[in-house]
Write a protein that holds these residues in place. Sequence first.
Motif, short mmCIF file in Angstrom:
data_model
loop_
_atom_site.label_atom_id
_atom_site.label_comp_id
_atom_site.label_asym_id
_atom_site.label_seq_id
_atom_site.Cartn_x
_atom_site.Cartn_y
_atom_site.Cartn_z
N THR A 10 -6.61 1.74 -3.54
CA THR A 10 -5.40 1.86 -2.72
C THR A 10 -5.09 0.55 -2.00
OG1 THR A 10 -5.82 4.22 -2.39
CG2 THR A 10 -4.29 3.14 -0.87
N GLY A 53 -3.71 -1.87 -4.41
CA GLY A 53 -2.33 -1.54 -4.73
C GLY A 53 -1.36 -1.95 -3.62
N ILE A 54 -1.76 -1.75 -2.36
CA ILE A 54 -0.92 -2.16 -1.23
C ILE A 54 -0.72 -3.68 -1.24
CG2 ILE A 54 -0.85 -2.32 1.29
CD1 ILE A 54 -2.25 0.39 1.39
N THR A 55 -1.79 -4.40 -1.51
CA THR A 55 -1.70 -5.86 -1.56
C THR A 55 -0.75 -6.32 -2.64
OG1 THR A 55 -3.99 -6.00 -0.77
CG2 THR A 55 -3.04 -7.98 -1.76
N TRP A 56 -0.87 -5.76 -3.84
CA TRP A 56 0.01 -6.16 -4.94
C TRP A 56 1.46 -5.78 -4.66
CZ3 TRP A 56 -3.75 -3.81 -9.08
CH2 TRP A 56 -4.87 -4.65 -9.18
N TYR A 57 1.68 -4.62 -4.10
CA TYR A 57 3.05 -4.19 -3.81
C TYR A 57 3.70 -5.14 -2.80
CZ TYR A 57 6.92 -1.48 -1.91
OH TYR A 57 8.15 -1.09 -1.48
N ASN A 58 2.99 -5.45 -1.72
CA ASN A 58 3.55 -6.37 -0.72
C ASN A 58 3.80 -7.75 -1.30
OD1 ASN A 58 3.59 -4.44 1.32
ND2 ASN A 58 1.53 -4.95 2.03
N LEU A 97 4.43 -8.56 -4.53
CA LEU A 97 5.59 -8.53 -5.43
C LEU A 97 6.89 -8.39 -4.65
CD1 LEU A 97 4.19 -6.25 -8.29
CD2 LEU A 97 4.58 -8.72 -8.37
N GLU A 98 6.90 -7.56 -3.62
CA GLU A 98 8.10 -7.40 -2.81
C GLU A 98 8.47 -8.71 -2.10
OE1 GLU A 98 9.84 -4.41 0.66
OE2 GLU A 98 7.68 -4.76 0.48
N SER A 132 1.60 -15.72 -1.74
CA SER A 132 1.79 -14.37 -2.26
C SER A 132 1.46 -14.25 -3.75
CB SER A 132 3.24 -13.92 -2.01
OG SER A 132 4.15 -14.84 -2.57
N SER A 151 -1.27 -9.76 3.30
CA SER A 151 0.05 -9.45 2.75
C SER A 151 0.99 -8.96 3.85
CB SER A 151 -0.08 -8.39 1.66
OG SER A 151 -0.50 -7.14 2.19
N LYS A 153 4.47 -10.92 5.26
CA LYS A 153 5.76 -10.26 5.40
C LYS A 153 6.28 -10.38 6.83
CE LYS A 153 6.67 -6.45 3.23
NZ LYS A 153 6.61 -5.06 2.75
#
Length: 369
Positions: A28, A31-36, A38-39, A63, A243, A247
């Motif tokens: 998890t 996944g949070i790291t990759w999502y942030n 990519l965003e 990033s 991440s 942001k």
Amino acid sequence: MSNFSAAGDGISSNYEGAGVPLQITIATLAGITWYNALELMILLFVTFAEYRGLYFWSLFVSSSAGLIPYSLGFLLKFFKLTDKIPWLPVTLLTIGWWCMVTGQSVVLYSRLHLVLPNHRILRRVLIMIVINALILHLPTTALTYGTNLVHDEVALAPWKTGYNIMEKIQMTGFCLQEFIISGLYIWETVRMLRLDPDRAKRKIQYQLLVINFIIIIMDLGLLVAEYMNFYIMETMLKGAVYSIKLKLEFAVLGKLIHLVQNHVWKPESFSAPRDLPDFVDASRVTSDMTHAVPSLVHRRPSRMDADDVSIAFFEHLPSDRLRTNSDLSNSWSSEARAYHVDHLPTDFTNPFRHYSRRQSRREVPKKPG
């Protein structure tokens, strides 16, 4: 997590526990790291009008080349997905760690000139980032490869001991570095609060304070996890925390630009003096007569180059207020030329000097013959 009582044990082997909740937590956090990440990359390319400047590239490298390979390397290592090629996850997490940690500090540094115009302090901050990158990254990288490529238990023991010590040193050093930079932002923001009487901008200034305090608190949380030897949780949390910090850095830039543009030091804040002689028409005074005329030489701070200025004033402003660098430079140069011509010094010892200089502004018809 109890299987790894120290950082050296975690970096030199895989996760062998049977705890499903911890496995879910690891996945998890990755996944949070990759999502942030990519965003953040999408926001960078959508928001920025020009892809250049220290701020843009430091944020992009942190990033893309930092967060994504860092979490991927630890995920491959902890779940034994690359047992036959142990150097691959180590290389990924090492490259990601370099770009993520030092990249975060460079992002902080790249916008520091917006609130801190002191060239000497800016130069010292940059020197601190470079020195810490060399003395903290290099030894930790060597110990990381040693603990993963040495398989003999007797020879592996000193590598683990060295890594356990160096891991805490580098975590403390990088946290102190970010504390210093964030502290400079907090100091300058508090100074702005004291100098700026406009209450409408205090909300933005308080938000800057809160964001920098959040960054410090998250760094403290990672430091506590490191000293408590929660190695797996600390490494996976680090990617997610960095991440989030990146942001926040992206969000804070727009507030900084708005704050600097509307600060109390802008020219509109100066008003005409109240006590004027009777023969002076106060309604026609357009400048501050109590201060000397500023120098025509327009010097930017050492790190505020044209690229940084153009990127600093990107899409955060309304379209009707955006002006290109060429427009600004042309308007400034025309104003400077007009000022230079209209304000030529007069030599009162020679009555013809002033006339000749006035005549130099326009062509004088030659006499016939």
